[in-house]
Write a protein that holds these residues in place. Structure first.
Motif, PDB file in Angstrom:
ATOM      1  N   GLY A  40      -3.942 -28.371  92.218  1.00  0.00           N
ATOM      2  CA  GLY A  40      -2.732 -28.220  91.412  1.00  0.00           C
ATOM      3  C   GLY A  40      -2.818 -27.033  90.466  1.00  0.00           C
ATOM      4  N   LYS A  46       0.186 -30.737  93.992  1.00  0.00           N
ATOM      5  CA  LYS A  46      -1.066 -31.068  94.656  1.00  0.00           C
ATOM      6  C   LYS A  46      -0.823 -31.631  96.057  1.00  0.00           C
ATOM      7  CE  LYS A  46      -4.471 -32.799  92.227  1.00  0.00           C
ATOM      8  NZ  LYS A  46      -5.254 -33.660  91.323  1.00  0.00           N
ATOM      9  N   HIS A  48      -0.839 -33.960  99.020  1.00  0.00           N
ATOM     10  CA  HIS A  48      -0.685 -35.409  99.173  1.00  0.00           C
ATOM     11  C   HIS A  48      -0.120 -36.107  97.937  1.00  0.00           C
ATOM     12  CE1 HIS A  48      -2.641 -34.813 102.956  1.00  0.00           C
ATOM     13  NE2 HIS A  48      -3.816 -34.576 102.420  1.00  0.00           N
ATOM     14  N   ASP A  49       0.354 -35.357  96.943  1.00  0.00           N
ATOM     15  CA  ASP A  49       0.994 -35.960  95.765  1.00  0.00           C
ATOM     16  C   ASP A  49       2.501 -35.995  96.038  1.00  0.00           C
ATOM     17  OD1 ASP A  49       2.140 -36.634  93.331  1.00  0.00           O
ATOM     18  OD2 ASP A  49       0.774 -35.378  92.157  1.00  0.00           O
ATOM     19  N   GLU A  51       5.034 -37.555  94.779  1.00  0.00           N
ATOM     20  CA  GLU A  51       5.940 -37.418  93.633  1.00  0.00           C
ATOM     21  C   GLU A  51       6.058 -35.961  93.178  1.00  0.00           C
ATOM     22  OE1 GLU A  51       8.029 -39.742  92.270  1.00  0.00           O
ATOM     23  OE2 GLU A  51       7.372 -40.900  94.006  1.00  0.00           O
ATOM     24  N   ALA A  52       4.961 -35.246  93.179  1.00  0.00           N
ATOM     25  CA  ALA A  52       4.982 -33.844  92.754  1.00  0.00           C
ATOM     26  C   ALA A  52       5.788 -32.973  93.716  1.00  0.00           C
ATOM     27  CB  ALA A  52       3.555 -33.308  92.626  1.00  0.00           C
ATOM     28  N   PRO A  99       1.633 -38.501 102.044  1.00  0.00           N
ATOM     29  CA  PRO A  99       0.381 -39.173 101.645  1.00  0.00           C
ATOM     30  C   PRO A  99      -0.761 -38.853 102.603  1.00  0.00           C
ATOM     31  CG  PRO A  99       2.217 -40.733 101.729  1.00  0.00           C
ATOM     32  CD  PRO A  99       2.710 -39.444 102.316  1.00  0.00           C
TER      33      PRO A  99
END
Length: 101
Positions: A40, A46, A48-49, A51-52, A99
């Motif tokens: 990140g 990042k 596999h994040d 939400e980001a 994910p």
């Protein structure tokens, strides 16, 4: 608005899944994307994040690909992957925005 953003992110991810390469070009991820996206760095979402990545995916494929080609904030043009095709970029984005498997 949150529902609309979530729906756009799901739709964009589904579009990526349908058009991206069956296999992620991990050599290209490791030499270019991972430098910032693994940790990140400089605000990069990042790997596999989920939400980001949602706000980026919600902008749509055309805008996201334009950002990849031209650079965005600290990300240099083409993310330093000068031998990546659009299909490579789409597969890499799908890999990074979903994910871990």
């Amino acid at each position: 608005m949150k529902t609309l953003t979530a729906a756009a992110a799901v739709l964009f991810t589904a579009t990526l899944s349908a058009t991206a390469l069956a296999e992620v070009p991990m050599d290209k991820y490791n030499k270019s994307c991972a430098i910032c996206h693994a940790a990140g760095t400089a605000g990069a979402p990042k790997t596999h994040d989920v939400e980001a990545w949602k706000p980026h995916l919600a902008k749509g494929e055309e805008t996201l690909m334009k950002s990849v080609h031209n650079g965005l904030n600290a990300m240099p043009p083409k993310g330093m992957c000068f031998d990546c095709s659009d299909e490579d970029y789409k597969a890499l984005i799908e890999f990074m925005s979903t994910p871990a498997k």
